[in-house]
Enzyme design. Sequence first.
Site, PDB file in Angstrom:
ATOM      1  CB  SER A   1      69.694  66.994   2.070  1.00  0.00           C
ATOM      2  OG  SER A   1      68.401  66.457   2.098  1.00  0.00           O
TER       3      SER A   1
ATOM      4  CG  HIS B   1      67.379  68.788   4.713  1.00  0.00           C
ATOM      5  ND1 HIS B   1      67.417  69.072   3.367  1.00  0.00           N
ATOM      6  CD2 HIS B   1      67.571  69.972   5.353  1.00  0.00           C
ATOM      7  CE1 HIS B   1      67.604  70.367   3.196  1.00  0.00           C
ATOM      8  NE2 HIS B   1      67.715  70.939   4.381  1.00  0.00           N
TER       9      HIS B   1
ATOM     10  CG  ASP C   1      68.190  74.397   3.143  1.00  0.00           C
ATOM     11  OD1 ASP C   1      68.314  75.639   3.212  1.00  0.00           O
ATOM     12  OD2 ASP C   1      68.050  73.666   4.148  1.00  0.00           O
TER      13      ASP C   1
END
Length: 198
Positions: free
Chosen positions: A18, A45, A138
């Site tokens: 991310s 992301h 995540d």
Amino acid sequence: MNHELASGKIKALVIGGSAGAVGALLAILPPLPRDYPLAVMVVVHLPPDPNSILATLLHGRCQIPVKEAEDKEPICAGTVYLAPPNYHLQVEPDFHLSLSQDEPVHFSRPSIDVLFETAADAYGDSLAGVVLTGASRDGARGLRAIGEAGGVVIVQTPASAEAATMPQAALDACPAARTLDLPELAAALQTDLVSAPT
């Protein structure tokens, strides 16, 4: 398998990141050689803007093809597949890719957990997973699924990450994961994961 990277049986590699992940990918993907034998699937992301330039950016820097994944596309070795913005990327049991717009996971679509868990189901112990820098949890559950299936699990050393939350969460969920900084990870992807079985 969690303590050892050497594994000639590895067929595919999944990577998730991310915040700071684009820079990390630019450190580890361009060195992969033209004849790289693994399929590589990546979730980063991104904002849900359909005009992401990430695939173009990476394709221009890498020796192997880099593309956004397409629904029902067969998985080929030596290719990097990126999850398109606003779609979950999944691996089907017959080694095709699929895209979905199911609910976000950890507020994210694409979700690293979704890719990692479906890839673990499909590849079992022939899969390696890498969690890079990021600012959410995540990827932690998905990395644990890869480890439980007998795959190789790797986490970017939190101290070397631009955002340590994601790699630390992955380590908390999967304490046996190997930790590597980016130069070590780039080397491992080219050597240890593709070495012949002993």
